[in-house]
Design a protein around this motif. Structure first.
Motif, PDB file in Angstrom:
ATOM      1  N   SER A  56       0.830  -1.207   0.000  1.00 38.85           N
ATOM      2  CA  SER A  56       0.000   0.000   0.000  1.00 38.85           C
ATOM      3  C   SER A  56       0.861   1.252   0.000  1.00 38.85           C
ATOM      4  O   SER A  56       2.076   1.211   0.187  1.00 38.85           O
ATOM      5  N   VAL A  62      -0.616  -5.750   2.016  1.00 40.70           N
ATOM      6  CA  VAL A  62      -2.030  -6.087   1.960  1.00 40.70           C
ATOM      7  C   VAL A  62      -2.184  -7.515   1.449  1.00 40.70           C
ATOM      8  O   VAL A  62      -1.882  -7.812   0.296  1.00 40.70           O
ATOM      9  N   PRO A  66      -7.177  -6.689  -2.978  1.00 39.86           N
ATOM     10  CA  PRO A  66      -6.866  -5.279  -2.686  1.00 39.86           C
ATOM     11  C   PRO A  66      -8.086  -4.375  -2.747  1.00 39.86           C
ATOM     12  O   PRO A  66      -8.060  -3.256  -2.218  1.00 39.86           O
ATOM     13  N   ASP A  67      -9.164  -4.860  -3.376  1.00 39.87           N
ATOM     14  CA  ASP A  67     -10.407  -4.086  -3.457  1.00 39.87           C
ATOM     15  C   ASP A  67     -11.484  -4.652  -2.529  1.00 39.87           C
ATOM     16  O   ASP A  67     -12.674  -4.395  -2.735  1.00 39.87           O
ATOM     17  N   ALA A  68     -11.076  -5.404  -1.532  1.00 34.58           N
ATOM     18  CA  ALA A  68     -12.041  -6.006  -0.599  1.00 34.58           C
ATOM     19  C   ALA A  68     -12.896  -4.922   0.055  1.00 34.58           C
ATOM     20  O   ALA A  68     -12.385  -3.854   0.425  1.00 34.58           O
ATOM     21  N   LYS A  71     -11.686  -3.810   4.962  1.00 30.88           N
ATOM     22  CA  LYS A  71     -10.229  -3.712   5.019  1.00 30.88           C
ATOM     23  C   LYS A  71      -9.775  -3.665   6.472  1.00 30.88           C
ATOM     24  O   LYS A  71     -10.136  -2.739   7.210  1.00 30.88           O
ATOM     25  N   ILE A  73      -6.586  -3.390   9.015  1.00 30.31           N
ATOM     26  CA  ILE A  73      -5.194  -2.941   9.134  1.00 30.31           C
ATOM     27  C   ILE A  73      -4.732  -3.238  10.548  1.00 30.31           C
ATOM     28  O   ILE A  73      -5.448  -2.942  11.520  1.00 30.31           O
ATOM     29  N   VAL A  99     -10.058 -13.672   4.806  1.00 35.78           N
ATOM     30  CA  VAL A  99      -9.304 -13.178   3.659  1.00 35.78           C
ATOM     31  C   VAL A  99      -9.537 -14.074   2.441  1.00 35.78           C
ATOM     32  O   VAL A  99      -9.636 -13.594   1.303  1.00 35.78           O
ATOM     33  N   VAL A 104     -12.578  -9.723   2.811  1.00 41.04           N
ATOM     34  CA  VAL A 104     -11.710  -9.040   3.784  1.00 41.04           C
ATOM     35  C   VAL A 104     -10.276  -9.044   3.269  1.00 41.04           C
ATOM     36  O   VAL A 104      -9.786 -10.062   2.767  1.00 41.04           O
ATOM     37  N   SER A 105      -9.606  -7.906   3.373  1.00 40.31           N
ATOM     38  CA  SER A 105      -8.155  -7.854   3.168  1.00 40.31           C
ATOM     39  C   SER A 105      -7.494  -7.563   4.506  1.00 40.31           C
ATOM     40  O   SER A 105      -8.112  -6.983   5.404  1.00 40.31           O
ATOM     41  N   GLU A 107      -4.055  -5.895   6.021  1.00 43.97           N
ATOM     42  CA  GLU A 107      -2.832  -5.122   5.799  1.00 43.97           C
ATOM     43  C   GLU A 107      -2.045  -5.037   7.102  1.00 43.97           C
ATOM     44  O   GLU A 107      -2.565  -4.589   8.121  1.00 43.97           O
ATOM     45  N   ASN A 227     -11.954  -0.729   8.104  1.00 47.11           N
ATOM     46  CA  ASN A 227     -12.460   0.333   7.220  1.00 47.11           C
ATOM     47  C   ASN A 227     -12.239   1.722   7.822  1.00 47.11           C
ATOM     48  O   ASN A 227     -13.106   2.595   7.777  1.00 47.11           O
TER      49      ASN A 227
END
Length: 251
Positions: A56, A62, A66-68, A71, A73, A99, A104-105, A107, A227
């Motif tokens: 990122s 990530v 990548p467009d989940a 997100k 973190i 994931v 879901v992603s 990072e 998010n």
């Protein structure tokens, strides 16, 4: 800015204590808003979301889509015992159950607290991006071994005195046994030493840690965001229900 000399003086006095001091409480987060259930999203042909890693703009790694729509973190320290506990208990179900669906992603961003942390953060970046999560998890899975190496390495470095210019992180990895640890996981000593000789890249990790922590109010590790909203809690028992509230569930 997190300077290596300042960190060195702080780190070598009691490395094992770093496992506790690195895990200070973050400021409180808020509730995660409840969303509609989101259907699984197919990975590209011939791939699994858990094999896909992108970097990122925050230099976080990530894992997954990548467009989940959801997100996650994590700000984590590789010398933090609470981060190790999460990696040992929560990383596998997070990846396998969430994931993997593309919904879901995950990072992972480094928050660094000492020179051992900075050295480890650079070594986990010393291979392909796809290796970053696995190498970080290996550090946390072998946390006691890593911290024992830091303890012994700190004593050896104190006795040896200041290393030559540009050799600080190489000396740390040598003294703490990090080269042997990573060599057993696919990164040769020569490869690791070349990464650690790039002191500018290591300084950049420390600078990003400081800047992002100030920007986002990250005061301890692990700290989770879903998010963009900070999660009030650090365990898988807290993160999983929050993911489900956000929509990572079937109905």
């Amino acid at each position: 800015m997190t300077t290596p000399r300042r960190l060195l003086l702080a780190s070598l006095t009691a490395p094992l204590a770093l496992a506790l001091s690195a895990c200070s409480d973050s400021s409180e987060g808020g509730e995660i808003a409840e969303g509609e259930a989101i259907a699984p999203i197919a990975a590209p042909d011939g791939q699994e979301w858990t094999d896909i890693v992108t970097v990122s703009e925050y230099d976080g790694y990530v894992l997954g889509n990548p467009d989940a729509p959801i997100k996650v973190i994590e700000y984590g320290s590789l010398t933090c015992g609470a981060c190790a506990v999460f990696a040992q208990n929560g990383a596998e179900p997070l990846k396998e159950d969430y994931v993997s669906t593309g919904v879901v992603s995950f990072e992972l961003r480094n928050q660094v607290h000492n020179v051992f942390d900075m050295t480890l953060a650079r070594l986990t970046r010393c291979s392909a991006p796809e290796s970053f999560h696995a190498l970080s998890d290996q550090v946390w899975a072998n946390f006691d071994t890593i911290m024992a190496g830091a303890q012994e390495g700190g004593q050896a470095l104190q006795a040896a005195g200041e290393p030559p210019e540009g050799q600080l992180y190489i000396a740390i990895a040598e003294a703490a046994g990090f080269f042997e640890f990573f060599a057993a996981r696919g990164i040769s000593r020569d490869q690791g030493a070349a990464c650690l000789a790039d002191t500018a890249s290591i300084q950049a990790i420390g600078e990003r840690s400081d800047e992002q922590s100030e920007e986002l109010g990250v005061t301890g590790t692990p700290t989770f965001f879903i998010n963009g909203s900070k999660l009030d809690g650090i365990s898988w028992d807290v993160l999983e229900p929050a993911l489900q509230r956000a929509g990572a569930r079937t109905e």
